[in-house]
Design an enzyme around this catalytic site. Structure first.
Site, short mmCIF file in Angstrom:
data_model
loop_
_atom_site.label_atom_id
_atom_site.label_comp_id
_atom_site.label_asym_id
_atom_site.label_seq_id
_atom_site.Cartn_x
_atom_site.Cartn_y
_atom_site.Cartn_z
N PRO A 272 0.81 -1.21 0.00
CA PRO A 272 0.00 0.00 0.00
C PRO A 272 0.85 1.26 0.00
O PRO A 272 1.68 1.47 0.87
CB PRO A 272 -0.80 -0.11 1.30
CG PRO A 272 -0.70 -1.53 1.72
CD PRO A 272 0.60 -2.02 1.19
N GLU A 273 0.64 2.08 -1.01
CA GLU A 273 1.24 3.41 -1.06
C GLU A 273 0.10 4.41 -0.89
O GLU A 273 -0.99 4.03 -0.48
CB GLU A 273 1.98 3.61 -2.39
CG GLU A 273 3.06 2.56 -2.64
CD GLU A 273 3.80 2.74 -3.97
OE1 GLU A 273 3.91 3.87 -4.44
OE2 GLU A 273 4.26 1.74 -4.53
N ARG B 1 3.11 -10.50 6.59
CA ARG B 1 4.54 -10.49 6.89
C ARG B 1 4.90 -9.64 8.09
O ARG B 1 6.04 -9.66 8.53
CB ARG B 1 5.31 -10.01 5.66
CG ARG B 1 5.40 -11.08 4.60
CD ARG B 1 5.99 -10.54 3.33
NE ARG B 1 7.33 -10.05 3.54
CZ ARG B 1 8.00 -9.34 2.65
NH1 ARG B 1 7.40 -9.01 1.52
NH2 ARG B 1 9.21 -8.94 2.88
#
Length: 275
Positions: A2-3, A114
């Site tokens: 996600p940016e 992660r």
DNA sequence: ACGAGGTCCTGCGAGC
DNA sequence: TGCTCGCAGGACCTCG
């Protein structure tokens, strides 16, 4: 990963559902994502709090609580923020890091396979310091090409690395840096302080156009990213270079190059169009 | 101040 | 088929 556009999509979807809601129960599954806050402090800080607003800053979601504290969620690479009514599906719960039960039967989940993501709980001072360490918002009103140059162009680092430096400019990550540099015809390895005023103008224009377009498309789902309701974004179909290494440049037909030489991240570019 | 490289963590897919 | 290993990289860190 996600940016800016992905997190913007998420907070826009969360906002109408969670603003005004009270946190009834919190469950923290993994402590290793906590930054500057202990499990006990976090859970106590959330218990019974009411959500005042949901904003985005850089690539992070900022949930303002009625105690003038802010729950900051950094999704990192694989993080997702999801809301639903009733019981969340098993897939959401599987990698849940933080689960908040709200009133009106709403559940807010931060899941992160992660766990490169992070959770912070900041008071007013902490937020001020946090905010001050981030560069300007590229989609902010009044953000000009000149400002872009002033913030990003003060280093001899490769322009791509400087663009992704959150202290110089907020919200741009690998995907959109690759895309914007290709659209603007700029070599990603060029020292940032060697760009011409014209190049800054092009980069500014294309960066904003691409980020805005990606928000409309609800972000880029390459692997893990999902919107606030679990849907996929659509901007992956509009990408011109990211993920297209070896394929022809859509402008000139030259095979796109791929390298890890800049900041050890995949850089895809056209050596013909990008000088 | 810079580049290079390591760290966290796990799923996935390539290759043997 | 089943295993190992490299890769994906956001933010942060150390080292030279």
């Amino acid at each position: 990963m996600p940016e800016l556009p992905e997190v913007e999509t998420i907070v826009r979807q969360l906002r109408p559902v969670v603003v005004g809601r009270e946190i009834r129960r919190s469950r923290l599954v993994h402590e290793d994502v906590l930054q500057g806050v202990t499990r006990r402090q976090l859970l106590r800080g959330l218990a019974g709090a009411r959500i005042v607003s949901v904003q985005r800053r850089a690539k992070h979601a900022v949930i303002l609580l009625d105690r003038n504290t802010r729950l900051v969620i950094q999704p990192g690479m694989t993080g997702s923020l999801l809301v639903c009514r009733g019981t969340p599906e098993a897939e959401w719960k599987r990698y849940a890091v933080l689960q908040l039960k709200l009133d009106r039967d709403q559940t807010l989940i931060f899941k992160d396979v992660r766990r490169f993501g992070a959770i912070l709980l900041l008071d007013a001072d902490g937020w001020e310091q946090y905010d001050a360490r981030l560069g300007p918002e590229p989609l902010g009103s009044g953000f000009s090409g000149r400002q872009l140059a002033e913030h990003v162009g003060v280093t001899s680092q490769a322009i791509k690395k400087a663009l992704m430096d959150q202290q110089r400019l907020a919200g741009v990550g690998n995907i959109y840096a690759n895309e914007a540099l290709h659209a603007a015809g700029i070599d990603p390895s060029k020292p940032a302080n060697r760009l011409s005023p014209e190049a800054w103008g092009r980069l500014h224009r294309h960066l904003r156009r691409i980020l805005a377009g990606a928000i409309v498309a609800q972000g880029t789902t390459f692997r893990d990213y999902r919107t606030g309701t679990g849907a996929r974004g659509r901007f992956q179909f509009a990408l011109k270079v990211y993920g297209r290494e070896g394929e022809p440049c859509l402008r000139c037909g030259t095979a796109l190059s791929g390298t890890h030489s800049i900041d050890a991240r995949i850089t895809v570019f056209c050596h013909h169009c990008q000088r």
